[in-house]
Design a protein around this motif. Sequence first.
Motif, short mmCIF file in Angstrom:
data_model
loop_
_atom_site.label_atom_id
_atom_site.label_comp_id
_atom_site.label_asym_id
_atom_site.label_seq_id
_atom_site.Cartn_x
_atom_site.Cartn_y
_atom_site.Cartn_z
N GLU A 73 0.78 -1.37 -0.04
CA GLU A 73 0.16 -0.04 -0.04
C GLU A 73 0.79 1.36 -0.04
OE1 GLU A 73 -3.76 -1.82 2.51
OE2 GLU A 73 -2.39 -0.74 3.36
N LEU A 74 2.08 1.11 0.90
CA LEU A 74 2.74 2.22 0.83
C LEU A 74 3.51 2.65 -0.49
CD1 LEU A 74 4.03 4.79 2.38
CD2 LEU A 74 5.90 3.07 3.27
N ASN A 75 4.03 1.54 -0.90
CA ASN A 75 4.65 1.50 -2.40
C ASN A 75 4.04 2.05 -3.45
OD1 ASN A 75 7.45 0.82 -1.34
ND2 ASN A 75 6.77 -1.36 -1.81
N GLN A 76 2.66 1.84 -3.50
CA GLN A 76 1.49 2.22 -4.26
C GLN A 76 1.40 3.78 -4.31
OE1 GLN A 76 -1.98 0.13 -4.20
NE2 GLN A 76 -2.48 -0.01 -6.36
N LYS A 77 1.13 4.20 -3.07
CA LYS A 77 0.94 5.62 -3.02
C LYS A 77 2.36 6.36 -3.30
CE LYS A 77 -2.31 5.41 1.03
NZ LYS A 77 -3.41 6.45 0.64
N LEU A 78 3.42 5.77 -2.86
CA LEU A 78 4.80 6.44 -3.11
C LEU A 78 4.74 6.53 -4.70
CD1 LEU A 78 7.06 5.22 -0.54
CD2 LEU A 78 6.19 7.64 -0.64
N GLY A 79 4.45 5.54 -5.14
CA GLY A 79 4.70 5.31 -6.81
C GLY A 79 3.77 6.45 -7.42
N LYS A 80 2.72 6.57 -7.11
CA LYS A 80 2.07 7.82 -7.76
C LYS A 80 2.80 9.22 -7.77
CE LYS A 80 -2.78 5.98 -7.26
NZ LYS A 80 -3.69 5.35 -6.08
N GLU A 81 3.16 9.29 -6.59
CA GLU A 81 4.16 10.51 -6.56
C GLU A 81 5.29 10.60 -7.33
OE1 GLU A 81 3.26 13.36 -4.62
OE2 GLU A 81 1.11 12.39 -4.04
N HIS A 82 6.11 9.28 -7.44
CA HIS A 82 7.17 9.28 -8.08
C HIS A 82 6.93 9.54 -9.66
CE1 HIS A 82 8.94 6.68 -4.54
NE2 HIS A 82 8.95 7.91 -4.36
N GLU A 83 5.87 8.98 -10.09
CA GLU A 83 5.71 9.08 -11.35
C GLU A 83 5.59 10.45 -11.96
OE1 GLU A 83 2.28 6.69 -12.30
OE2 GLU A 83 3.22 4.78 -11.83
N LYS A 84 5.00 11.13 -10.92
CA LYS A 84 4.96 12.61 -11.27
C LYS A 84 6.38 13.46 -11.44
CE LYS A 84 1.08 12.97 -8.31
NZ LYS A 84 0.64 14.00 -6.95
N VAL A 85 7.13 13.13 -10.43
CA VAL A 85 8.40 13.93 -10.40
C VAL A 85 9.67 13.45 -11.08
CG1 VAL A 85 7.47 15.19 -8.40
CG2 VAL A 85 8.88 13.01 -8.12
N PHE A 86 9.84 11.92 -11.01
CA PHE A 86 10.90 11.41 -11.56
C PHE A 86 11.34 11.79 -13.05
CE2 PHE A 86 11.23 7.90 -8.04
CZ PHE A 86 11.85 8.73 -7.20
N PRO A 87 10.40 11.84 -13.81
CA PRO A 87 10.83 12.00 -15.34
C PRO A 87 11.33 13.46 -15.37
CG PRO A 87 8.72 11.09 -15.23
CD PRO A 87 9.02 11.55 -13.68
N THR A 88 11.13 14.50 -14.45
CA THR A 88 12.01 15.70 -14.43
C THR A 88 13.47 15.94 -13.87
OG1 THR A 88 10.91 16.49 -12.36
CG2 THR A 88 9.49 16.66 -14.14
N VAL A 89 13.77 14.74 -13.15
CA VAL A 89 15.22 14.86 -12.81
C VAL A 89 16.38 15.24 -13.58
CG1 VAL A 89 15.82 12.61 -12.96
CG2 VAL A 89 16.27 13.73 -10.74
N ASP A 90 16.95 16.18 -12.83
CA ASP A 90 18.46 16.42 -13.59
C ASP A 90 19.56 15.99 -12.82
OD1 ASP A 90 19.84 17.64 -15.51
OD2 ASP A 90 18.93 19.54 -15.26
N PHE A 91 20.72 16.19 -13.51
CA PHE A 91 21.99 15.62 -12.80
C PHE A 91 22.40 16.39 -11.59
CE2 PHE A 91 22.40 14.62 -17.30
CZ PHE A 91 22.65 13.38 -17.27
N LEU A 92 23.09 15.86 -10.79
CA LEU A 92 23.81 16.76 -9.53
C LEU A 92 25.10 17.25 -10.42
CD1 LEU A 92 22.88 14.54 -6.70
CD2 LEU A 92 22.46 16.74 -7.03
N PRO A 93 25.65 18.27 -9.84
CA PRO A 93 26.93 18.97 -10.29
C PRO A 93 28.02 18.21 -10.56
CG PRO A 93 25.85 20.44 -8.71
CD PRO A 93 25.02 19.26 -8.58
N GLY A 94 28.65 18.14 -11.74
CA GLY A 94 30.01 17.39 -11.73
C GLY A 94 29.64 15.97 -12.17
N ALA A 95 28.37 15.35 -12.03
CA ALA A 95 28.13 14.09 -12.64
C ALA A 95 28.46 13.74 -14.01
CB ALA A 95 26.63 13.67 -12.09
N GLU A 96 28.05 14.60 -14.69
CA GLU A 96 27.80 14.37 -16.23
C GLU A 96 29.31 14.57 -16.76
OE1 GLU A 96 24.94 16.94 -18.46
OE2 GLU A 96 25.08 15.48 -20.18
N ARG A 97 29.74 15.52 -16.30
CA ARG A 97 31.28 15.67 -16.78
C ARG A 97 32.30 14.41 -16.39
NH1 ARG A 97 35.95 19.63 -14.37
NH2 ARG A 97 37.31 19.70 -16.30
N LEU A 98 31.97 13.87 -15.13
CA LEU A 98 32.81 12.92 -14.70
C LEU A 98 32.46 11.71 -15.46
CD1 LEU A 98 34.91 11.43 -13.11
CD2 LEU A 98 32.99 11.28 -11.09
#
Length: 231
Positions: A73-98
């Motif tokens: 039940e908890l995973n399902q509730k969290l999952g709905k929130e994750h679906e909204k925000v995860f596709p927008t995520v960006d790199f942390l500083p220095g990650a892409e360069r390294l």
Amino acid sequence: MSTAFKPVTHVIFDMDGLLLDTERLYTVATQNVLDEYGKVFTWEIKSKQMGRKQNESAQLMIDELQLPLTVSELNQKLGKEHEKVFPTVDFLPGAERLVRHLHKHNIPIAVATGSTGYNYELKVTNHKQFFSLFSHIVLSSDDPEVKNGKPAPDCFIIAAKRFSGSPAPEKCLVFEDAANGLIAAHAAGMQVVWVPDPRADQTPFKDTAHQILTSLEEFKPEDFGLPPYDS
Ligand SMILES: [Mg+2]
């Protein structure tokens, strides 16, 4: 902290809060769910969860906050929130360069994350080319060979084994943001660069981390025998 670094040939990256700014999004998403129950997602609970397999992490939160929910039940509730925000995520500083630098110099690189395959796909929505640079991705929550999530060493041992030539642990360098991941990589016999959340208590881990950085931007590849940046 050890000052004598040994040269490495292979590099293994954590993903959440290390390459991608997902930990911030996990916090927002989790608090959105907990608001319904009048509970607060404290750093104390979050730091225990980070890096763990999804179901272990959910059970820990249910126990700590005495939530009237099952793991699914908890995973399902969290999952709905994750679906909204995860596709927008960006790199942390220095990650892409390294990562691009190591790939350009033919250093074999892999990812070892506690994430599920489903969440991984959400997070890499806009970063498919970047994640294609890794030789393999170990998704602890769904990988049958990963018996125990971080802080157990399983995912790092398996990530090393899956490189061509299966390098020895001491030839692998791990990048982690979570204390659980730091403990896991250390238990796997690997050198670890720790990039902790500013809220993390570093004191217990001074001797576990080989290097502690505030950002991947500070990393000098030559410290571990890797090709230096051009400029
Ligand atoms: Mg992490």
